[in-house]
Structure formats: C-alpha cells, structure tokens
Design an enzyme around this catalytic site. Sequence first.
Site, PDB file in Angstrom:
ATOM      1  N   GLU B  50     -15.202 -54.413 -11.249  1.00 54.52           N
ATOM      2  CA  GLU B  50     -13.774 -54.658 -11.509  1.00 54.52           C
ATOM      3  C   GLU B  50     -13.005 -54.967 -10.234  1.00 54.52           C
ATOM      4  O   GLU B  50     -11.996 -55.676 -10.263  1.00 54.52           O
ATOM      5  CB  GLU B  50     -13.149 -53.467 -12.239  1.00 54.52           C
ATOM      6  CG  GLU B  50     -13.597 -53.315 -13.691  1.00 54.52           C
ATOM      7  CD  GLU B  50     -14.878 -52.498 -13.839  1.00 54.52           C
ATOM      8  OE1 GLU B  50     -15.518 -52.180 -12.813  1.00 54.52           O
ATOM      9  OE2 GLU B  50     -15.239 -52.176 -14.991  1.00 54.52           O
ATOM     10  N   PHE B 112     -13.093 -39.617 -23.728  1.00 50.54           N
ATOM     11  CA  PHE B 112     -14.106 -40.360 -22.984  1.00 50.54           C
ATOM     12  C   PHE B 112     -13.484 -41.605 -22.339  1.00 50.54           C
ATOM     13  O   PHE B 112     -12.770 -42.348 -22.984  1.00 50.54           O
ATOM     14  CB  PHE B 112     -15.250 -40.769 -23.927  1.00 50.54           C
ATOM     15  CG  PHE B 112     -16.290 -41.608 -23.244  1.00 50.54           C
ATOM     16  CD1 PHE B 112     -17.048 -41.094 -22.194  1.00 50.54           C
ATOM     17  CD2 PHE B 112     -16.488 -42.931 -23.609  1.00 50.54           C
ATOM     18  CE1 PHE B 112     -17.993 -41.873 -21.543  1.00 50.54           C
ATOM     19  CE2 PHE B 112     -17.433 -43.721 -22.956  1.00 50.54           C
ATOM     20  CZ  PHE B 112     -18.191 -43.187 -21.925  1.00 50.54           C
ATOM     21  N   GLN B 113     -13.793 -41.814 -21.083  1.00 50.33           N
ATOM     22  CA  GLN B 113     -13.260 -42.934 -20.295  1.00 50.33           C
ATOM     23  C   GLN B 113     -11.735 -42.993 -20.316  1.00 50.33           C
ATOM     24  O   GLN B 113     -11.138 -44.071 -20.322  1.00 50.33           O
ATOM     25  CB  GLN B 113     -13.869 -44.274 -20.739  1.00 50.33           C
ATOM     26  CG  GLN B 113     -15.356 -44.367 -20.367  1.00 50.33           C
ATOM     27  CD  GLN B 113     -15.899 -45.779 -20.429  1.00 50.33           C
ATOM     28  OE1 GLN B 113     -15.477 -46.595 -21.230  1.00 50.33           O
ATOM     29  NE2 GLN B 113     -16.868 -46.079 -19.558  1.00 50.33           N
ATOM     30  N   LYS B 162      -6.498 -48.746 -27.326  1.00 52.16           N
ATOM     31  CA  LYS B 162      -7.420 -49.504 -28.178  1.00 52.16           C
ATOM     32  C   LYS B 162      -6.878 -49.699 -29.599  1.00 52.16           C
ATOM     33  O   LYS B 162      -6.992 -50.783 -30.166  1.00 52.16           O
ATOM     34  CB  LYS B 162      -8.770 -48.781 -28.241  1.00 52.16           C
ATOM     35  CG  LYS B 162      -9.813 -49.566 -29.005  1.00 52.16           C
ATOM     36  CD  LYS B 162     -11.203 -48.955 -28.894  1.00 52.16           C
ATOM     37  CE  LYS B 162     -12.222 -49.852 -29.608  1.00 52.16           C
ATOM     38  NZ  LYS B 162     -13.578 -49.293 -29.537  1.00 52.16           N
ATOM     39  N   MET B 477     -14.738 -54.309  14.722  1.00 52.06           N
ATOM     40  CA  MET B 477     -13.389 -53.879  15.116  1.00 52.06           C
ATOM     41  C   MET B 477     -13.380 -52.376  15.417  1.00 52.06           C
ATOM     42  O   MET B 477     -12.711 -51.924  16.346  1.00 52.06           O
ATOM     43  CB  MET B 477     -12.385 -54.219  14.024  1.00 52.06           C
ATOM     44  CG  MET B 477     -10.930 -54.090  14.451  1.00 52.06           C
ATOM     45  SD  MET B 477     -10.535 -55.129  15.880  1.00 52.06           S
ATOM     46  CE  MET B 477      -9.831 -56.572  15.079  1.00 52.06           C
TER      47      MET B 477
END
Lengths: 163, 564
Positions: B50, B112-113, B162, B477
């Site tokens: 993602e 969940f999630q 959802k 760096m």
Amino acid sequence: MRHIISILMENEAGALSRVAGLFSARGYNIESLTVAPTEDPSLSRMTLVTRGTDEIIEQITKQLNKLIDVVKLMDMTEGPHIEREMMLVKVNTGDDRREELKRNSDIFRGRIIDVTDKTYTIELTGAGDKLDAFLETLDPEVIIEVVRSGVSGIARGDRALKL
Amino acid sequence: MEVTGAEIFVRALHDEGVEIIFGYPGGAVLHIYDALYTQDKIQHILTRHEQGATHAADGYARSTGKPGVVIVTSGPGATNAVTGIATAYMDSIPLVVFTGQVPTHLIGNDAFQEADNIGITRPCVKHNFLVKDVSDIAVTIKKAFYVATTGRPGPVVVDLPKDITAHKAEYSYPENISMRSYNPVHVGHAGQIKRAVKLMLGARRPMFYTGGGVILGNAAASLTELARALDYPVTNTLMGLGGYPATDRQFVGMLGMHGTYEANMAMHHCDVLIAIGARFDDRVTGNIEKFCPTAKIVHVDIDPASISKNVKVDIPIVGCVDNVLKAMLKLLGEGKRQPDSGAIKEWWQQIDEWRSKDCLKYDQGSELIKPQYVLDTLYKVTDGDAYVTSDVGQHQMWAAQYYRFDKPRRWINSGGLGTMGFGLPAAMGVQLAHRDATVACVTGEGSIQMCIQELSTCLQYALPIKIINLNNRCLGMVRQWQEFFYQGRYAMSYMDALPDFVKLAESYGHVGMQIDKPEDVESALKEAMQLKDRLVFMDFITDQTENVYPMIPAGGGQNEMILI
C-alpha cells in the site's frame, strides 16, 4: 499573554479531536476548552483559553482557520468582552466553619446548592480570576472537590461571532 | 434506480474524471473491487504494497497536476498507506485516498482488520471523512476532490465502512460544491501587490526565492516572464526546481543546506527578497537568526499559515501565486519605473564572482565512479528532458544539483518528509501518466530496498523505468554526518549483505547492469536508454567516501558554507 479564542465549527464527529490534535501536534498549550452546540444545530461553539507570544497566537489562529471544519473564529481578547466560568466547590464545613463559609460564599455572590450536616456545595460564576480568588479564601483542608466548567466568552456591544 | 454504494463509488470517480487508481484489495473493500471488475473506464494498478500505491499516485499527481487516487483495505491496508499520505501532506500533493473500514456496527469493537483510520491519519491529511450513510458517498467524494485540489493542495482520506458499500441509493453526482467552512483565497490583495512591486523596483540587490508553490500553482511561465523582465537572479528550493529554467543565466542554482555557494551568498546579501510559494523551511534558512540579515521580504503564498511562520515578513500576499505574479507583471507594464540598472549590474558582477568558485566541481580524474559524474552524464544522455524521481539521501542532493531542470513537474522527490522508498513507486506513477517519456529513478542501495517489491508491478504493467542505483555500500548521508559530526563512528550506516542487484532485476524479469568503471558510465546509460520498452536496473558502484558539498553545517548561516 492569555487569549480567549471562540470558534464556530461544523457540529460533526471528530471536530473536537481536530482542534485538540492541532494543539498537541504543534506544541501549543490549552488552558481550558469548552464546547457545546449552538442555537443552530449544525454548529458547535468552542471556547479555548491559551497563552503565547503575539507570533504564537497569530499562528494558532491561522492554523485553526486552516482546519476544514472551522467556519469562523474570533480572538475575544482583541476587544472588550465578557468572560464567565462556573465553578462547583464541595467544602467540609465541620462543626465550626458553616457561618464563615456561608459569609465568604455570599461575598463572592456564590450560592449554596446542596447541604449536608458536614458539607456545603457552592456554585460560583465569574471570570477565572474571581474563581481563583474565592478558592484562595478557603483553607485547602476544607476543600473536598472543585469542578470548573472552563471559560466561556462573548464580545461586548455589537461585535459578535456569528455567520 | 437504486444502485449499491460500490457502484456509486465507481460512477462518482468516473464523473470526477479519474482515469487511473492505485491500490490493493482486501476484505473491507471487496464490494468496491467487484464493482471495479465489471467496468473498463477506470484502470486499477495493483501495487505490491500500500505504501507503493500511495507513492505511485503521488508521482502521478506531481507529474500531471491531477489528483492521485488510491484505494486500500481497512486496518493494515490503511496503516501501510500512512507513510505515503504523510509524504504527500508535507509536499502539498493532491491525493484522494479511500480506505476500507469494518462495517458500521462493528466500528469500535476491535473487529478483524479494524483501525481508527480517521484518528491515525488526522495529523497528516488536509482533511478526512468517515462516510456513514450510502446516500452520502457521492457528495463526500465530490468534497474530497474539491478539498484535495484547491487552495494549498493536500491529501484527503475517505473512510468507507464495508456495509455502506453494499447498501443501495439513487446515484447523482453534484456538479459544484461549496463549503461554508472552506473558501480558499484566489486573488492577492491589490494594495499589497502594489507595495510589493514598489519595493521590488527599488531593490539594489534583489533575489527571487521560489518553491514548490510555483510548480503546484502552475506559475512557472509567469515567474520566468517576471524574473526576465526585471533581470533579477532566481534561486529555487528543492521542491521548486523546474519552476525557473535551470540552464538560464539568471538561475543561480538551488539554495539551502546543499545549495550552491552563489545562491546562498546572494540570499545572505540581498536587500529585497521575493519569496514565492516557498515556506522558509529549516533546510533552506540555516540558522534563522542569521537569515537574510539585510533584506526586506515579500512573501506570496496561498496558505496564510505559511506566512511569518518562521521568518517575519514585510509584505505578505495571500493568493494563488500565478494570479499574483500576473498582477505584478501587469503593474510593471503599466508603470514607467524601471529597476536601477546600475545597481543590478553591480549585483550581477558580485554574483558572478561567487559563481566563479564553481562550487559543484568534483574530481574528474578518479578511477572510481563519482556519483556526480553519473548524474552529469544522465543529464547529457537524456538531453535534460527526462522525468527524474529520487529517493532520499546523498543521491537526492546530487540529482538536484547536477540534473538541470528546465521545466516544472520533471523533478519528483520527497522533500518535506524525506521518505526513503519513494523513488521507484513514484516513477511508476509518472511512467503511467507519460507512457512515452523517459523516466529515471535516481536511488541508492539503501532507499531502493525499501520498496523493491514494486519491481514486480513494473513488470506487470510494462513500465520501462530506468533505475540509476548509486551503490556506495553505505547509507551515504548518514555516513557523511557521522564522518563530520560523530568522529567517524559509523553506527549502522553500512549495508552488509547486499543483494546482487543484477540478478535481482533479472529475477523480476527486467534488465540488470552493473557498472564499476567511470569509462563505462556513458555507454551504459546510452544502452539503457535505447532499451525503450524495458526496465533497466543500473547498479553503479560508486566512490564510497564521496560527500555532498557545498554544505551549511547545522547552526550555520547562509554565508557560512563548507566548500569542497
């Protein structure tokens, strides 16, 4: 300097957390914060007391204005205004302090709103420093509980925070 | 006829003019993916993470000026996207990110999630919305695009539970939207603009300091016209490169910590500073106490909160930079007054003297590949006409210093947040928007490994990106700062156990090359550019000890640069 900033914002879930989050993320301090709906149910009015230099207050008002939910705001302290805060104090009267506590409450135009054989609950309204002054008249051992509402403010005269 | 929330979502994106979205499916967004499956108007690019989806949408947005669109699932899908959202936020890039959410009746139930997407993203978005009713989907999408793309742009998150994507409602997409709490300013204050022009014309040592706002506000043409009309020097911030042609005589290079000597010296000595779409970032100003000690400052910016935030300015102008620059040009055209040509001539003589230090010179005779040489050669081989994305670190600074950008939206980098891993997925977004253009991703062996899995996405969508991996076997760096400020204690700055990048590229189905001699650099780059339909991973083994110069050390003023 101490500033009272009044904010009209969309009455939506999460609006308060946007303001609180802004203050914590940018390290500004909040002395008190009150929020409640207005006569227009789609708007909430928030009153926020903060301290900072002129530069910091300028940034605070700009950053608040940048929040999408903020419709309008006003720094009350820029003009004449009225500041009010309500306080409830529960005190232990013992056997010998009832008279004195009643007298002090009267001097500060407080009202005793609940009484038991050992306690008074005093309601007091005024600017923050008046409430502080009342608390200073009390022996710390007398105080059982203090509840303050946080500051509300309104501008004097024609000046108004409205859409 | 009533349609599902998922159908409304797809139709609203189409009506908004969205052609491409970047994302990754999951449980909470399955209704939406099902609706995407049955249409062919919007292309969905499946990334491998993602974070890659958000950076790709970001690269698409930066290179086109159109908003980037992302869809991810709830919980980990959304939290993985946060780095990309924060990257876009710091650089004011318009993104609309749709996050899946658990069904409304489960919100707050540790389902969940489940994650609090609104709470998690709140500090790194311009605004976010939780949609709780199917009939609000279309209007919320309209608002999201409006907020993301107007005023000072930025990412907007829309959280979609959802169940509401399965519920049904009538579809209608609003043509216009207005929000009483959000009214960005377009036109600058006429009186302030007049005062600014008067100050600018009276300048003896003027300086244009311009930033990402010129790119985002599509103001490069107006800036160029104004600067040329006045014959004043121009410096760009890291985010502003390409806002003024880098090959023009009046361009004095980038400013700031690794800017040119002439740009920083001119900043320090100028008497009128004209800041346009720039925000006086700490990497630009150096020690704020020592910043532009003799200058009166004009600051044009669309965001009032950017003005006088770090540096108190004399003439603030809030408005779209292009509108303000055009108003300034109009005033110049109407007035008779001209700049003080004698003073400006003297100023240029002084600047040319600083320029003659040639602060970007480097060792041309080394037996090791100098990273600067690779970028110089990349510039030459691509005729200065490539889109260049970068990751974060030394290679980013060298790319900014040595690739001379003449056009806006060609230089794509994470300037504000400094996100390693940005370069490759951003290049995917750029290449998808500009199929026939040369897109080079300048990176290092540290950064590239942060989103390396996107090589698989590049194969799937046939993206012929040219990866310039400046491989110095260390986090350059970090190593440089440890050398300068930590007495050479190189804590964790070495990359042990590096992969064989050639084999890695090949295993992903791409072309891999390793180049370890300076004499092979140009021919390898030319060969790679000729492979027009292939991704080429060029692993340049560079001089490990090379540092980025010049440099303003921490706490230093702009006149206190360390030269090589």
